[in-house]
Scaffold this active site. Structure first.
Site, PDB file in Angstrom:
ATOM      1  N   GLY A  92       0.835  -1.206   0.000  1.00 34.82           N
ATOM      2  CA  GLY A  92       0.000   0.000   0.000  1.00 34.82           C
ATOM      3  C   GLY A  92       0.862   1.245   0.000  1.00 34.82           C
ATOM      4  O   GLY A  92       0.609   2.209  -0.747  1.00 34.82           O
ATOM      5  N   HIS A  93       1.884   1.227   0.836  1.00 37.22           N
ATOM      6  CA  HIS A  93       2.822   2.348   0.921  1.00 37.22           C
ATOM      7  C   HIS A  93       3.484   2.608  -0.441  1.00 37.22           C
ATOM      8  O   HIS A  93       3.385   3.698  -1.000  1.00 37.22           O
ATOM      9  CB  HIS A  93       3.863   1.993   1.995  1.00 37.22           C
ATOM     10  CG  HIS A  93       5.151   2.725   1.922  1.00 37.22           C
ATOM     11  ND1 HIS A  93       5.387   3.882   2.631  1.00 37.22           N
ATOM     12  CD2 HIS A  93       6.277   2.472   1.222  1.00 37.22           C
ATOM     13  CE1 HIS A  93       6.609   4.313   2.370  1.00 37.22           C
ATOM     14  NE2 HIS A  93       7.173   3.480   1.520  1.00 37.22           N
TER      15      HIS A  93
ATOM     16  N   GLY B 127      -4.737   3.580  13.786  1.00 38.60           N
ATOM     17  CA  GLY B 127      -3.878   2.388  13.783  1.00 38.60           C
ATOM     18  C   GLY B 127      -2.464   2.716  13.307  1.00 38.60           C
ATOM     19  O   GLY B 127      -2.138   3.864  12.978  1.00 38.60           O
TER      20      GLY B 127
ATOM     21  N   SER C 266      -0.975   1.889  10.564  1.00 36.97           N
ATOM     22  CA  SER C 266      -0.926   2.364   9.175  1.00 36.97           C
ATOM     23  C   SER C 266      -1.357   3.821   9.064  1.00 36.97           C
ATOM     24  O   SER C 266      -0.814   4.585   8.263  1.00 36.97           O
ATOM     25  CB  SER C 266      -1.849   1.521   8.287  1.00 36.97           C
ATOM     26  OG  SER C 266      -1.393   0.200   8.240  1.00 36.97           O
TER      27      SER C 266
ATOM     28  N   SER D 276      -4.009  -6.853   4.447  1.00 42.21           N
ATOM     29  CA  SER D 276      -3.384  -8.173   4.507  1.00 42.21           C
ATOM     30  C   SER D 276      -4.394  -9.186   3.969  1.00 42.21           C
ATOM     31  O   SER D 276      -5.614  -8.949   4.026  1.00 42.21           O
ATOM     32  CB  SER D 276      -2.978  -8.509   5.938  1.00 42.21           C
ATOM     33  OG  SER D 276      -4.124  -8.797   6.700  1.00 42.21           O
TER      34      SER D 276
ATOM     35  N   HIS E 273      -2.853  -9.747  -5.337  1.00 43.11           N
ATOM     36  CA  HIS E 273      -2.664 -11.176  -5.101  1.00 43.11           C
ATOM     37  C   HIS E 273      -3.978 -11.863  -5.472  1.00 43.11           C
ATOM     38  O   HIS E 273      -5.054 -11.325  -5.189  1.00 43.11           O
ATOM     39  CB  HIS E 273      -2.363 -11.387  -3.610  1.00 43.11           C
ATOM     40  CG  HIS E 273      -1.639 -12.663  -3.297  1.00 43.11           C
ATOM     41  ND1 HIS E 273      -1.221 -13.565  -4.238  1.00 43.11           N
ATOM     42  CD2 HIS E 273      -1.257 -13.182  -2.095  1.00 43.11           C
ATOM     43  CE1 HIS E 273      -0.613 -14.578  -3.641  1.00 43.11           C
ATOM     44  NE2 HIS E 273      -0.618 -14.378  -2.351  1.00 43.11           N
TER      45      HIS E 273
ATOM     46  N   GLU F  95      30.945 -20.925   4.262  1.00 45.07           N
ATOM     47  CA  GLU F  95      30.790 -21.892   3.158  1.00 45.07           C
ATOM     48  C   GLU F  95      29.326 -22.150   2.799  1.00 45.07           C
ATOM     49  O   GLU F  95      29.035 -22.824   1.827  1.00 45.07           O
ATOM     50  CB  GLU F  95      31.460 -23.230   3.529  1.00 45.07           C
ATOM     51  CG  GLU F  95      32.975 -23.171   3.569  1.00 45.07           C
ATOM     52  CD  GLU F  95      33.632 -22.952   2.203  1.00 45.07           C
ATOM     53  OE1 GLU F  95      32.945 -23.016   1.167  1.00 45.07           O
ATOM     54  OE2 GLU F  95      34.851 -22.676   2.185  1.00 45.07           O
TER      55      GLU F  95
HETATM   56  N1  NAP Z   1       4.431  -7.687   0.880  1.00 43.62           N
HETATM   57  C1  NAP Z   1       4.762  -8.135  -0.335  1.00 43.62           C
HETATM   58  O1  NAP Z   1       5.944  -8.321  -0.628  1.00 43.62           O
HETATM   59  C2  NAP Z   1       3.700  -8.381  -1.384  1.00 43.62           C
HETATM   60  C3  NAP Z   1       4.104  -8.590  -2.692  1.00 43.62           C
HETATM   61  C4  NAP Z   1       3.141  -8.748  -3.674  1.00 43.62           C
HETATM   62  C5  NAP Z   1       1.801  -8.753  -3.301  1.00 43.62           C
HETATM   63  N2  NAP Z   1       1.433  -8.588  -2.005  1.00 43.62           N
HETATM   64  C6  NAP Z   1       0.002  -8.567  -1.667  1.00 43.62           C
HETATM   65  O2  NAP Z   1      -0.374  -7.213  -1.381  1.00 43.62           O
HETATM   66  C7  NAP Z   1      -1.430  -7.192  -0.398  1.00 43.62           C
HETATM   67  C8  NAP Z   1      -0.977  -6.338   0.772  1.00 43.62           C
HETATM   68  O3  NAP Z   1       0.172  -6.907   1.382  1.00 43.62           O
HETATM   69  P1  NAP Z   1       1.155  -6.036   2.302  1.00 43.62           P
HETATM   70  O4  NAP Z   1       2.329  -6.906   2.608  1.00 43.62           O
HETATM   71  O5  NAP Z   1       1.365  -4.696   1.733  1.00 43.62           O
HETATM   72  O6  NAP Z   1       0.268  -5.746   3.582  1.00 43.62           O
HETATM   73  P2  NAP Z   1       0.176  -6.523   4.968  1.00 43.62           P
HETATM   74  O7  NAP Z   1       1.350  -6.162   5.787  1.00 43.62           O
HETATM   75  O8  NAP Z   1      -0.110  -7.951   4.761  1.00 43.62           O
HETATM   76  O9  NAP Z   1      -1.153  -5.787   5.505  1.00 43.62           O
HETATM   77  C9  NAP Z   1      -1.068  -4.554   6.108  1.00 43.62           C
HETATM   78  C10 NAP Z   1      -2.360  -3.751   6.110  1.00 43.62           C
HETATM   79  O10 NAP Z   1      -3.498  -4.523   6.495  1.00 43.62           O
HETATM   80  C11 NAP Z   1      -4.176  -3.771   7.514  1.00 43.62           C
HETATM   81  N3  NAP Z   1      -4.938  -4.671   8.372  1.00 43.62           N
HETATM   82  C12 NAP Z   1      -4.518  -5.830   8.958  1.00 43.62           C
HETATM   83  N4  NAP Z   1      -5.545  -6.391   9.634  1.00 43.62           N
HETATM   84  C13 NAP Z   1      -6.609  -5.578   9.471  1.00 43.62           C
HETATM   85  C14 NAP Z   1      -7.966  -5.618   9.884  1.00 43.62           C
HETATM   86  N5  NAP Z   1      -8.430  -6.643  10.624  1.00 43.62           N
HETATM   87  N6  NAP Z   1      -8.785  -4.603   9.527  1.00 43.62           N
HETATM   88  C15 NAP Z   1      -8.335  -3.584   8.771  1.00 43.62           C
HETATM   89  N7  NAP Z   1      -7.069  -3.479   8.338  1.00 43.62           N
HETATM   90  C16 NAP Z   1      -6.229  -4.474   8.673  1.00 43.62           C
HETATM   91  C17 NAP Z   1      -3.085  -3.056   8.260  1.00 43.62           C
HETATM   92  O11 NAP Z   1      -3.611  -1.946   8.939  1.00 43.62           O
HETATM   93  P3  NAP Z   1      -3.226  -1.609  10.468  1.00 43.62           P
HETATM   94  O12 NAP Z   1      -1.872  -0.976  10.451  1.00 43.62           O
HETATM   95  O13 NAP Z   1      -4.294  -0.696  10.883  1.00 43.62           O
HETATM   96  O14 NAP Z   1      -3.191  -2.935  11.206  1.00 43.62           O
HETATM   97  C18 NAP Z   1      -2.189  -2.634   7.098  1.00 43.62           C
HETATM   98  O15 NAP Z   1      -2.622  -1.421   6.509  1.00 43.62           O
HETATM   99  C19 NAP Z   1      -1.680  -8.661  -0.049  1.00 43.62           C
HETATM  100  O16 NAP Z   1      -2.713  -9.134  -0.858  1.00 43.62           O
HETATM  101  C20 NAP Z   1      -0.365  -9.344  -0.399  1.00 43.62           C
HETATM  102  O17 NAP Z   1      -0.495 -10.721  -0.660  1.00 43.62           O
HETATM  103  C21 NAP Z   1       2.343  -8.382  -1.037  1.00 43.62           C
END
Ligand code: NAP
Length: 410
Positions: free
Chosen positions: A100-101, A122, A124, A157, A182, A302
């Site tokens: 997202g960032h 939160g 984020s 997430s 994803h 190694e």
């Molecule tokens: N990370 C990677 O390398 C990567 C690569 C390719 C694709 N993706 C895909 O991109 C998507 C996002 O992944 P990510 O790694 O950026 O994020 P993440 O770390 O998995 O998720 C973070 C976000 O989810 C929010 N969140 C978690 N639980 C929540 C809830 N119960 N209600 C509301 N918000 C909630 C968090 O907000 P709070 O801070 O408020 O908890 C935060 O903004 C996923 O589908 C992932 O599979 C990720």
């Protein structure tokens, strides 16, 4: 070598570049830098009689080792065209983890209209404010951001996508576009219960790397590789929108896949050689060295240090044969002999892993673990175990001996 089916676009690209050059700096800097470099590279490398852009850009169909695949490049989307395409849209980035960032900041820097939606107060929310998103203007609670957005980018997430779906689904109304990075949520719908409304386009852009890399590559004028896919096309424009969004969030080039293939390959790869298998192999090799009286520093050097600092970068640069060629004849002989033995031993494990991905076992485990209210603490405990393994404790000391070592990076 790749065969190239080229498209002539030099005139329009140059016209667009000229236009981009007079746009405000925040909107054009990355693109104009990148496009200028591309044109320069093309001019230098093009044989006589072939237009520069034909020779190096606008590539559409490539031969990947005998299989023809279509790829989409950022160079086909000069910044003015991208901004024109999204001029009536509001990209609502839901979630502000690493993807997202990176994706929202890149789209914002590309001059698009972007807002962020996360839980108010939160972690984020705080991070988004730190990055310049303004509450009430560009930063909103999730529901409000969805109401304001036309393109809903669900980057919560994967577990949270499932948990929040009952509340979010009714807000994704006709005319909006639903975007994922994803295939997880919609492919495993029996487990996640994420079933998109029938009257919206549903698309995917999946960057092949961490969201941090999505951002850093973009800032350097480079671009991550991403895959794109369409789950549902009600407007007839879903694929084009996916490609344009891929460019908007910082992709350099994109290849086409399906939601199923994306999620299967992604879950499989990260459990395999990208992360799971590599930790397993490192540990197994290290343990045998230690059992046979080798010191931790020797065993680590190694096993990990030589791999990550010397040999793997060579594979990245020019391939496995190049790395083999760069080694001693003794090393090469042994590696050639042992590679098929490791392949044979590991093949059944990879078959088992792929099946565990395909039948949803991996998804259910992930949803259960990441859906726990204690998931952050539970994860911290497991990662502390790895951090405490002798191999990685020895690694800290080995890294500290690198001449370019910086203590703050530990
Ligand atoms: N990370 C990677 O390398 C990567 C690569 C390719 C694709 N993706 C895909 O991109 C998507 C996002 O992944 P990510 O790694 O950026 O994020 P993440 O770390 O998995 O998720 C973070 C976000 O989810 C929010 N969140 C978690 N639980 C929540 C809830 N119960 N209600 C509301 N918000 C909630 C968090 O907000 P709070 O801070 O408020 O908890 C935060 O903004 C996923 O589908 C992932 O599979 C990720």
């Amino acid at each position: 070598m790749a065969s190239i089916a080229a498209r002539s676009a030099s005139q329009s690209l140059r016209r667009s570049l000229a236009k981009a050059a007079v746009r405000p700096a925040t909107q054009s800097a990355k693109y104009s830098l990148l496009a200028r470099a591309a044109v320069n590279r093309a001019s230098a490398a093009t044989p006589a009689g072939v237009s520069a852009v034909q020779g190096a850009r606008g590539v559409k169909t490539l031969d990947f080792a005998g299989t023809k695949e279509t790829v989409y490049e950022r160079s086909d989307w000069p910044l003015p065209k991208l901004q024109e395409y999204f001029k009536n849209d509001t990209l609502a980035m839901i979630g502000y983890g690493s993807q997202g960032h990176g994706q929202s900041l890149n789209a914002r820097d590309n001059g698009l209209n972007v807002i962020v939606g996360v839980r108010e107060g939160g972690e984020s929310w705080k991070q988004a404010i730190g990055d310049g998103w303004v509450p009430g203007e560009t930063l909103f609670p999730i529901e409000e951001a969805i109401n304001r957005g036309t393109i809903i980018m669900n980057l919560l997430s994967d577990a949270a996508q499932s948990q929040t779906w009952p509340e979010l689904a009714p807000l994704i109304t006709k005319g909006k576009t639903l975007y994922f990075s994803h295939g997880f949520s919609v492919v495993y719908k029996e487990d996640t219960k994420v079933v998109p409304p029938k009257d919206v386009d549903v698309i995917l852009v999946a960057p092949k790397g961490s969201g941090r890399t999505v951002r850093t590559l973009f800032k350097e004028g480079r671009g991550i590789n991403s895959s794109i896919a369409v789950w549902q096309d009600v407007t007839g424009k879903a694929k084009e929108k996916a490609i344009a969004l891929g460019v908007a969030v910082g992709s350099g080039y994109m290849y086409e896949t399906t939601f199923e293939k994306e999620v299967y390959s992604d879950l499989y790869g990260e459990r395999g050689v990208l992360m799971g298998a590599i930790q397993g192999l490192f540990l197994a090799q290290y343990q045998v060295l230690r059992k046979n009286g080798h010191t931790p520093s020797e065993a680590f050097n190694e096993t990990v240090e030589e791999a990550t600092q010397s040999l793997y970068p060579l594979i990245g640069q020019k391939g496995m044969d190049y790395m083999y060629n760069a080694c001693s004849t003794t090393a090469r002989r042994g590696a050639l002999d042992w590679a098929p033995i490791f392949e044979k031993a590991n093949l059944p494990i990879f078959e088992q892993l792929y099946e565990s991905v395909r039948n949803g076992t991996e998804t259910r485990k992930s949803l259960e673990f990441n859906g726990r209210s204690t998931y952050r603490e539970d994860l911290a405990k497991e990662l502390a175990v790895i951090d405490n393994q002798e191999i990685w404790r020895a690694g800290k000391v080995v890294r500290s001996l690198r001449p370019d070592y910086k203590p703050e990076s530990e």
